[in-house]
Write an enzyme that holds these catalytic residues in place. Structure first.
Site, PDB file in Angstrom:
ATOM      1  N   ASP A  16       0.868  -1.175   0.000  1.00 19.61           N
ATOM      2  CA  ASP A  16       0.000   0.000   0.000  1.00 19.61           C
ATOM      3  C   ASP A  16       0.910   1.232   0.000  1.00 19.61           C
ATOM      4  O   ASP A  16       2.135   1.135  -0.192  1.00 19.61           O
ATOM      5  CB  ASP A  16      -0.990  -0.040   1.173  1.00 19.61           C
ATOM      6  CG  ASP A  16      -0.349   0.233   2.522  1.00 19.61           C
ATOM      7  OD1 ASP A  16       0.901   0.321   2.596  1.00 19.61           O
ATOM      8  OD2 ASP A  16      -1.093   0.364   3.513  1.00 19.61           O
ATOM      9  N   CYS A  73       3.079  -3.031   4.069  1.00 20.39           N
ATOM     10  CA  CYS A  73       2.216  -1.902   4.424  1.00 20.39           C
ATOM     11  C   CYS A  73       2.905  -1.165   5.562  1.00 20.39           C
ATOM     12  O   CYS A  73       4.112  -1.336   5.758  1.00 20.39           O
ATOM     13  CB  CYS A  73       0.797  -2.359   4.753  1.00 20.39           C
ATOM     14  SG  CYS A  73       0.624  -3.484   6.150  1.00 20.39           S
ATOM     15  N   GLY A  74       2.182  -0.342   6.314  1.00 17.88           N
ATOM     16  CA  GLY A  74       2.841   0.422   7.364  1.00 17.88           C
ATOM     17  C   GLY A  74       3.444  -0.468   8.431  1.00 17.88           C
ATOM     18  O   GLY A  74       4.595  -0.313   8.827  1.00 17.88           O
ATOM     19  N   THR A  75       2.652  -1.410   8.900  1.00 19.09           N
ATOM     20  CA  THR A  75       3.106  -2.327   9.945  1.00 19.09           C
ATOM     21  C   THR A  75       3.334  -3.745   9.442  1.00 19.09           C
ATOM     22  O   THR A  75       3.956  -4.550  10.138  1.00 19.09           O
ATOM     23  CB  THR A  75       2.038  -2.427  11.049  1.00 19.09           C
ATOM     24  OG1 THR A  75       0.823  -2.882  10.428  1.00 19.09           O
ATOM     25  CG2 THR A  75       1.805  -1.075  11.721  1.00 19.09           C
ATOM     26  N   GLY A  76       2.777  -4.087   8.310  1.00 19.80           N
ATOM     27  CA  GLY A  76       2.757  -5.477   7.822  1.00 19.80           C
ATOM     28  C   GLY A  76       1.595  -6.269   8.403  1.00 19.80           C
ATOM     29  O   GLY A  76       1.317  -7.385   7.956  1.00 19.80           O
ATOM     30  N   GLY A  78      -1.862  -5.564   8.597  1.00 17.42           N
ATOM     31  CA  GLY A  78      -3.052  -5.692   7.744  1.00 17.42           C
ATOM     32  C   GLY A  78      -2.797  -6.632   6.576  1.00 17.42           C
ATOM     33  O   GLY A  78      -3.656  -7.461   6.227  1.00 17.42           O
ATOM     34  N   HIS A 106      10.696 -23.349   9.750  1.00 18.62           N
ATOM     35  CA  HIS A 106       9.637 -24.060  10.462  1.00 18.62           C
ATOM     36  C   HIS A 106       8.273 -23.968   9.773  1.00 18.62           C
ATOM     37  O   HIS A 106       7.521 -24.935   9.766  1.00 18.62           O
ATOM     38  CB  HIS A 106       9.492 -23.506  11.894  1.00 18.62           C
ATOM     39  CG  HIS A 106      10.624 -23.896  12.787  1.00 18.62           C
ATOM     40  ND1 HIS A 106      10.538 -23.855  14.157  1.00 18.62           N
ATOM     41  CD2 HIS A 106      11.890 -24.330  12.502  1.00 18.62           C
ATOM     42  CE1 HIS A 106      11.699 -24.252  14.701  1.00 18.62           C
ATOM     43  NE2 HIS A 106      12.526 -24.533  13.701  1.00 18.62           N
ATOM     44  N   ASN A 107       7.945 -22.771   9.248  1.00 16.48           N
ATOM     45  CA  ASN A 107       6.590 -22.546   8.731  1.00 16.48           C
ATOM     46  C   ASN A 107       6.510 -22.635   7.211  1.00 16.48           C
ATOM     47  O   ASN A 107       5.408 -22.609   6.661  1.00 16.48           O
ATOM     48  CB  ASN A 107       6.070 -21.171   9.174  1.00 16.48           C
ATOM     49  CG  ASN A 107       6.246 -20.940  10.667  1.00 16.48           C
ATOM     50  OD1 ASN A 107       7.035 -20.097  11.080  1.00 16.48           O
ATOM     51  ND2 ASN A 107       5.542 -21.709  11.484  1.00 16.48           N
ATOM     52  N   HIS A 141       8.034 -30.422  10.988  1.00 13.73           N
ATOM     53  CA  HIS A 141       7.477 -29.145  10.533  1.00 13.73           C
ATOM     54  C   HIS A 141       6.559 -29.341   9.317  1.00 13.73           C
ATOM     55  O   HIS A 141       5.585 -28.617   9.134  1.00 13.73           O
ATOM     56  CB  HIS A 141       8.601 -28.166  10.227  1.00 13.73           C
ATOM     57  CG  HIS A 141       9.453 -27.869  11.417  1.00 13.73           C
ATOM     58  ND1 HIS A 141       8.968 -27.250  12.539  1.00 13.73           N
ATOM     59  CD2 HIS A 141      10.751 -28.171  11.680  1.00 13.73           C
ATOM     60  CE1 HIS A 141       9.925 -27.144  13.448  1.00 13.73           C
ATOM     61  NE2 HIS A 141      11.029 -27.706  12.957  1.00 13.73           N
TER      62      HIS A 141
HETATM   63  C1  RB5 Z   1      -2.119   2.694   6.545  1.00 12.30           C
HETATM   64  O1  RB5 Z   1      -2.232   3.894   7.245  1.00 12.30           O
HETATM   65  C2  RB5 Z   1      -1.866   1.544   7.501  1.00 12.30           C
HETATM   66  O2  RB5 Z   1      -2.991   1.298   8.275  1.00 12.30           O
HETATM   67  C3  RB5 Z   1      -1.467   0.311   6.732  1.00 12.30           C
HETATM   68  O3  RB5 Z   1      -0.349   0.587   5.968  1.00 12.30           O
HETATM   69  C4  RB5 Z   1      -1.099  -0.913   7.555  1.00 12.30           C
HETATM   70  O4  RB5 Z   1      -0.155  -0.578   8.527  1.00 12.30           O
HETATM   71  C5  RB5 Z   1      -2.207  -1.700   8.073  1.00 12.30           C
HETATM   72  O5  RB5 Z   1      -2.035  -2.751   8.706  1.00 12.30           O
END
Ligand code: RB5
Length: 155
Positions: A16, A73-76, A78, A106-107, A141
């Protein structure tokens, strides 16, 4: 798509807006290392919805168009939530070397999720290299991965 179509690619990659900058760095890194990539977007830092890109990458992996997938994404978080709703996708969210290693050993994770607001470019490249190069250990595994892949939707 920035790579040719019709053949099996090594890695389908998608992000994203928050993972876009790191996607570009990882994609270039993979190309320099000789891996073929299927870039499923996004194409800029303009706001988009991460599930749309997770779907594209997972569909590419499940259809056989790509052997593995990388999602950013921002955190990975989502991306990994969306990806793990696909039967046959084993998505691992990794922020360090050890989890990248275990994700493959393992996965046998076939999708790697990364957070562009969590890690920097060098760590991102190291995580990708570690995950790609580590061997799946099989044995007990494999039995556990088989159970993952055989699991039905939980309601
Ligand atoms: C976008 O702002 C953020 O929510 C998305 O990149 C992600 O981190 C969601 O898990």
């Amino acid at each position: 798509m920035r790579s040719g179509s019709g053949s099996v690619h090594d890695i389908a990659i998608g992000s994203d807006h928050a993972g876009f900058w790191l996607k570009e760095i990882i994609r270039e890194h993979l190309l320099k290392r000789g891996f073929s990539t299927l870039d499923m977007g996004t194409e800029s830092a303009d706001s988009v919805d991460y599930p749309d890109f997770a779907v594209k990458v997972c569909e590419a992996v499940l259809s056989g168009a790509a052997r593995n997938g990388i999602l950013l994404c921002g955190t990975g978080i989502g991306m990994s939530i969306m990806a793990n709703r696909f039967k046959g996708i084993r998505a691992a969210l990794c922020h360090d070397h050890f989890t990248a290693l275990a994700a493959k050993r393992h996965n046998n994770a076939n999708v790697l999720a990364l957070g562009g607001r969590i890690i920097g470019p060098d760590l991102g490249k190291e995580i990708v290299d570690t995950w790609l190069e580590a061997p799946f250990e099989g044995g007990r595994h494999q039995r556990r991965v088989d159970k993952l892949d055989a699991s039905q939707d939980k309601t």
